[in-house]
Design an enzyme around this catalytic site. Sequence first.
Site, mmCIF file in Angstrom:
data_model
loop_
_atom_site.group_PDB
_atom_site.id
_atom_site.type_symbol
_atom_site.label_atom_id
_atom_site.label_comp_id
_atom_site.label_asym_id
_atom_site.label_seq_id
_atom_site.Cartn_x
_atom_site.Cartn_y
_atom_site.Cartn_z
ATOM 1 N N THR A 387 0.790 -1.233 0.007
ATOM 2 C CA THR A 387 -0.136 -0.004 0.079
ATOM 3 C C THR A 387 0.930 1.318 -0.060
ATOM 4 O OG1 THR A 387 -0.066 0.330 2.387
ATOM 5 C CG2 THR A 387 -1.569 -1.273 1.548
ATOM 6 N N CYS A 388 0.240 2.328 -0.186
ATOM 7 C CA CYS A 388 0.858 3.451 -0.333
ATOM 8 C C CYS A 388 1.312 4.197 1.206
ATOM 9 C CB CYS A 388 0.394 4.680 -0.895
ATOM 10 S SG CYS A 388 -1.253 5.160 -0.141
ATOM 11 N N LEU A 389 1.107 3.517 2.196
ATOM 12 C CA LEU A 389 1.604 4.260 3.844
ATOM 13 C C LEU A 389 3.077 3.557 4.049
ATOM 14 C CD1 LEU A 389 -2.034 3.096 5.243
ATOM 15 C CD2 LEU A 389 -0.940 5.524 4.466
ATOM 16 N N GLU A 390 3.557 4.438 4.639
ATOM 17 C CA GLU A 390 5.103 4.230 5.034
ATOM 18 C C GLU A 390 5.009 3.302 6.168
ATOM 19 O OE1 GLU A 390 8.706 4.781 5.093
ATOM 20 O OE2 GLU A 390 8.053 6.899 4.456
ATOM 21 N N HIS A 429 -7.388 0.633 -0.598
ATOM 22 C CA HIS A 429 -6.958 0.534 -2.030
ATOM 23 C C HIS A 429 -8.253 -0.258 -2.974
ATOM 24 C CE1 HIS A 429 -3.688 2.719 -1.553
ATOM 25 N NE2 HIS A 429 -2.626 1.886 -1.071
#
Length: 453
Positions: A387-390, A429
């Site tokens: 996913t786009c989360l750090e 997402h």
Amino acid sequence: MSEVHPFALTALRHPTVSTLVDGHRALLAELLDGLGSPLHVVLPEVFEENIAVLRQAFAETGADVEILFAKKANKADCFVRSAAAAGIGVDVASAAELVKALAGGVPGHRIGISGPEKDDTLHSLGVQHDCLVAVDSVSELRRLAATARVAHRQVRVLLRARTGSQPGSRFGMAAAERDAAVDQCLELIEHVSLRGFSFHLNGYSPEERAAAANEMIGYCLDAKRRGAQAADLVNIGGGLPMRYVDPRLWDEFLQHNEPAHYHGTKTSRGLHFYPYGGLPTTQAAHMIMNHPVDGDESLSAKAVRTGIRFIVEPGRSLLDQAGFTVFRVQQVEDRRDTDGYAIATVAGNSLSLCEQWFNTDYLPDPILLSAQSVADEEFPACVAGSTCLENDMVTWRKIGFARPVRPGDHLVYLNTAGYHSDFLESRFHDTALPLKAVLRLGHGSPRWRLDGI
Ligand SMILES: Cc1ncc(COP(=O)(O)O)c(C=O)c1O
């Protein structure tokens, strides 16, 4: 570049798990291809074995103990069906869980309803199906009694009391409210039958649980003296520990654990872990029941002498070894030259293997199943979600893989059925929720089906 020497925290394996992971890789690969990554494999046979072993352990203590499986620990329907077939009950905390338990074949009288300030729908279903409802406050008791009155029924209740060791808990009633609740039960006798007491404890200490159970025995005996003749049940809750790794290895891990063993800043926020090398469940069961509570008298002996029966609601520990989770590796960023470790990104996210709620890490090492043969070479790597989360890290800890991890490889996280698979799962997402393949080994080749009632 920082020197990294990952600590090997090898997960314990049930023989069924070993047979599947070592001997049926092609089947696992096919399931992952067909059903998507990650895939939760659930093993009702192991769950059924755990029920039998725990029953036996409690029977050995001489106490009368009824087991309710705490459904919240895993949403798979197969476990509810197994519970029904084994003749144990189920602990639920929502109307949806109650409906699933009934649909799985568990009779209402074997269903316990816990959870704070339950809603009227759940109360109503509980009343209609003769469930045992653990009530958290006098106001909840009044609402429940009103529901029972409308239905022309009497509802069986436990009163959830606060314990001496955790008086600040947000669950349960302190002394004055507990007393008032007993009075209310006696006043509302036509619609409320007080059957005993329950409590909630954070943590896994058998001694603390035994002491709390002893307090509840006192409350039962007091309630009986006041006229609540049927108050002879003490629900000791869940919280039976289980063991994921060898305890010596676990102690060694704790001694050597340091921030450099993790990706990024994870440890700067303070890591606290589930006690992965803790007591085996059956030993904890014995310790609780054999714990001396009045002089030399054990909890179980006191219960037998005073006519008290117990309920226990294990979730995690009944699921010990009853499932594992397989992820496909999507990409590997080799940062060994700059950072000393790689980051393997898997198809899926960390909410499907979660300790995220507790801001911690699922520690047992995953097993690497390689798609191609690769020469052995220590390969330190963390595991990230796609996913786009750090913060979407499936494993923050650097794992010392025995060979390089490649795209297309599979990572198998063992022992994930209890809270480590679907507890916080997310459709972030717009992705689909991971599926569950129910696998039975039987005596021959494994048979699988998708989970669902
Ligand atoms: C009322 C109640 N029963 C049972 C459980 C299950 O506990 P465990 O999964 O640790 O056995 C919990 C856990 O939160 C609970 O709150």
